[in-house]
Design a protein around this motif. Structure first.
Motif, PDB file in Angstrom:
ATOM      1  N   UNK A   1     -25.936  31.161  24.965  1.00 50.42           N
ATOM      2  CA  UNK A   1     -26.978  31.936  25.652  1.00 50.42           C
ATOM      3  C   UNK A   1     -26.730  31.854  27.157  1.00 50.42           C
ATOM      4  N   UNK A   2     -26.570  32.988  27.833  1.00 47.13           N
ATOM      5  CA  UNK A   2     -26.305  32.957  29.281  1.00 47.13           C
ATOM      6  C   UNK A   2     -27.447  32.307  30.056  1.00 47.13           C
ATOM      7  N   UNK A   3     -27.082  31.577  31.101  1.00 46.92           N
ATOM      8  CA  UNK A   3     -28.093  30.907  31.926  1.00 46.92           C
ATOM      9  C   UNK A   3     -27.870  31.223  33.398  1.00 46.92           C
ATOM     10  N   UNK A   4     -28.954  31.098  34.160  1.00 44.67           N
ATOM     11  CA  UNK A   4     -28.890  31.342  35.596  1.00 44.67           C
ATOM     12  C   UNK A   4     -29.590  30.249  36.371  1.00 44.67           C
ATOM     13  N   UNK A   5     -29.156  30.048  37.610  1.00 43.30           N
ATOM     14  CA  UNK A   5     -29.817  29.101  38.505  1.00 43.30           C
ATOM     15  C   UNK A   5     -30.608  29.889  39.541  1.00 43.30           C
ATOM     16  N   UNK A   6     -31.861  29.521  39.697  1.00 42.99           N
ATOM     17  CA  UNK A   6     -32.715  30.108  40.720  1.00 42.99           C
ATOM     18  C   UNK A   6     -32.638  29.257  41.979  1.00 42.99           C
ATOM     19  N   UNK A   7     -32.675  29.931  43.135  1.00 44.51           N
ATOM     20  CA  UNK A   7     -32.594  29.224  44.409  1.00 44.51           C
ATOM     21  C   UNK A   7     -33.660  29.754  45.355  1.00 44.51           C
ATOM     22  N   UNK A   8     -34.422  28.831  45.937  1.00 44.98           N
ATOM     23  CA  UNK A   8     -35.362  29.209  46.991  1.00 44.98           C
ATOM     24  C   UNK A   8     -34.601  29.422  48.295  1.00 44.98           C
TER      25      UNK A   8
END
Length: 279
Positions: A195-202
């Motif tokens: 399952x593809x994943x992503x990193x969120x960045x502030x």
């Protein structure tokens, strides 16, 4: 007769060459069209037009032909995966208290629509299962694991919900899981690596280093920063590490147009109608 045969052979070669060049042109046009596409991702559903993280907002996103909608997942006191952004219910419902201190039944009694408009009175906090059952196959779903440190084991529970519905298969680009908690993203990736994943960045004035991108690329397919960090150079660098980027959160047409121009792969927005295909 021999001369006629020669003419026909020559004509045949010419027609094959023409057909080949025509196919090449069509293929090139197809590639150009693909390059012109940008994923239109409705933030918490079409939350500019309906109460965020409700079935009404998700339905509106589908009606507006968004490619995906994003939602936030937390966990109730008794272990149900519920779709809500804040760690308390105060802002978006008629109740008070922390999400994790309330049971599923208590959460279901809350009105999650009237804060937006009386038109949506009676909207409820959905479960992740409710949303997956209703919208899988209809649109893509971007799942944000919200404040996972408050909910030990939430990654496993999300994985179970996806597995039960066969949404954990390779090459399934209809489901993406992301979080600001990068340890949580890695935990989920270790459970369901297909399952593809992503990193969120502030937002950070320091930008994103190559060292960070190298680390992200070891497990993630997406790097999704605040739109205020974005420029064409950052998009190019993310692409150099074989990842894509879906910046957040667009609430005006100018920001949408800017992200289109610099080549963002997707745009997370409250207003899906603000995102138009590249020309």
């Amino acid at each position: 007769m021999k001369q006629l045969t020669t003419i026909l052979l020559t004509l045949g070669v010419f027609m094959m060459a023409f057909a080949g060049s025509e196919e090449k042109v069509l293929a090139n046009e197809s590639n150009i069209n693909d390059a012109n596409q940008v994923l239109n991702i409705a933030h918490r559903g079409a939350s500019g037009y309906a109460p965020e993280n409700t079935m009404a907002a998700f339905e509106k996103a589908v009606d507006m032909k968004a490619d995906m909608f994003e939602l936030d997942v937390q966990m109730s006191k008794d272990g149900e995966l519920v779709v809500i952004h804040d760690t308390t219910v105060d802002r978006t419902t008629d109740g008070t208290g922390k999400v994790g201190d309330l049971t599923y039944d208590e959460l279901q009694k809350l009105d999650a629509g009237s804060f937006f408009s009386e038109e949506f009175h009676g909207e409820r906090i959905p479960t992740l299962g409710d949303v997956l059952d209703e919208y899988r196959g209809k649109t893509g779903i971007l799942i944000e694991v919200k404040s996972p440190s408050l909910y030990p084991g939430i990654e496993e529970k999300i994985a179970e919900e996806l597995e039960k519905r066969n949404l954990d298969k390779p090459n399934n680009d209809k489901i993406i899981v992301q979080s600001f908690d990068h340890d949580s993203v890695q935990t989920f990736h270790s459970i369901l690596p297909d399952v593809p994943v992503g990193v969120l960045l502030s937002y950070s004035s320091n930008g994103i280093s190559d060292q960070q991108l190298t680390e992200f690329a070891s497990y993630a397919e997406y790097v999704n920063p605040s739109k205020n960090m974005m420029d064409a150079e950052l998009v190019s660098r993310i692409h150099d590490f074989d990842m894509e980027t879906h910046p957040w959160t667009v609430r005006d047409r100018e920001s949408a147009q800017f992200l289109l121009e610099i080549g963002a792969d997707g745009i997370i927005t409250d207003y899906p109608d603000y995102v138009e295909p590249r020309q």
